[in-house]
Design an enzyme around this catalytic site. Structure first.
Site, PDB file in Angstrom:
ATOM      1  N   SER A 127       0.933  -1.564   0.257  1.00 13.44           N
ATOM      2  CA  SER A 127       0.109  -0.047   0.179  1.00 13.44           C
ATOM      3  C   SER A 127       0.927   1.021  -0.348  1.00 13.44           C
ATOM      4  O   SER A 127       1.911   0.901   0.170  1.00 13.44           O
ATOM      5  CB  SER A 127      -0.815   0.186   1.496  1.00 13.44           C
ATOM      6  OG  SER A 127      -1.768   1.330   1.535  1.00 13.44           O
TER       7      SER A 127
ATOM      8  N   TYR B 245      -3.190  -0.261   9.921  1.00  7.71           N
ATOM      9  CA  TYR B 245      -3.253  -0.789   8.411  1.00  7.71           C
ATOM     10  C   TYR B 245      -1.886  -0.368   7.999  1.00  7.71           C
ATOM     11  O   TYR B 245      -0.278  -1.815   7.775  1.00  7.71           O
ATOM     12  CB  TYR B 245      -4.136  -0.829   7.752  1.00  7.71           C
ATOM     13  CG  TYR B 245      -4.311  -0.373   6.483  1.00  7.71           C
ATOM     14  CD1 TYR B 245      -4.714  -1.577   6.349  1.00  7.71           C
ATOM     15  CD2 TYR B 245      -4.198   0.620   5.689  1.00  7.71           C
ATOM     16  CE1 TYR B 245      -4.715  -2.129   4.206  1.00  7.71           C
ATOM     17  CE2 TYR B 245      -4.262   0.319   4.526  1.00  7.71           C
ATOM     18  CZ  TYR B 245      -4.116  -1.354   4.077  1.00  7.71           C
ATOM     19  OH  TYR B 245      -4.298  -1.706   2.279  1.00  7.71           O
TER      20      TYR B 245
END
Length: 249
Positions: A142, A155
């Site tokens: 990500s 996350y």
């Protein structure tokens, strides 16, 4: 879609294949000549495999569990004879809260689905590839592994771990004909970001994108395809931003 055969003769396993980037990758890989194992825990992988046809098989896999990962890899070997490409794509964003408001259970869940799953996928995927002479692994990290994301500390920690594990494992197997790379998606219009797949995104995150739009699942799948294919044969250990310029310095 006209096949160009960029994965002709390859066998690919894709996790999170029931929706979003995983589904887009499964359809694209099959169109490019691959046999595809569509792995997911949602049940939606069955419809994706049925849409592809004889070149695909659906497998229920909760990627935080080693037995499910081993079964997923074994299915590729038993059904199609080998494993050439593994996309560790399944992910879970978790609640969007400041760090102090996150709880231990959330931390464990987010790291299990996003980070432990990639460890397990690579562990058993690499074992399979070593038996057949090599392959390509592409992990979904990500842009949160490259820059900070407010209200996403857990996350970001998981995805940062994915990227660093990708780089280190790539060095471990660089002489074994196994390439290991990652894509780093920016905000992408999938269920992980929003439950509403019909309206165009208009929030402040979209406006922060240099291209003034979110990415599409098909654009992420195209990046996965490039790193999975022999077109990237001299690339390993890379975290490729696919983010419309979001992390561009």
């Amino acid at each position: 879609m006209v096949s160009q055969g960029r994965l002709a003769g390859k066998v690919a396993v894709i996790t999170g294949a029931g929706s979003g980037m995983g589904k887009a990758a499964a359809l694209l890989f099959a169109a490019e000549g691959a046999k595809v194992v569509c792995a997911d825990r949602s049940g939606a992988q069955d419809a994706v495999a049925a849409q592809i046809g004889a070149a695909a098989v659906a497998v229920h896999a909760d990627v935080q569990f080693a037995d499910d990962i081993r079964n997923m890899i074994a299915t590729a070997e038993d059904r199609f004879g080998r494993l050439d490409v593994l996309c560790n794509n399944a992910g879970y964003g978790g609640p969007r809260k400041p760090l102090v408001e996150q709880d231990e259970a959330t931390f464990d869940d987010v790291l299990a689905v996003n980070l432990k799953s990639v460890f397990l996928g690579m562990k058993y995927g690499i074992e399979s590839m070593l038996r057949t002479g090599g392959g390509s692994i592409v992990n979904t990290a990500s842009t949160a592994s490259l820059v900070g994301w407010k209200r996403h500390s857990v996350y970001a920690a998981a995805k940062g771990g994915v990227l660093q594990m990708t780089k280190s494992a790539a060095l471990d197997y660089a002489t074994k004909n196994i390439r290991i790379n990652a894509i780093c998606p920016g905000m992408t219009w999938t269920g992980l970001a929003t439950d509403d797949q019909t309206a165009e995104p208009t929030d402040s995150i979209m406006k922060a994108q240099p291209m003034h739009r979110w990415g599409r699942a098909e654009e992420m799948a195209a990046a996965l395809l490039f790193l999975a294919s022999d077109e990237s044969s001299f690339i390993t250990g890379v975290g490729l931003p696919v983010d419309g310029g979001y992390v561009c310095p």
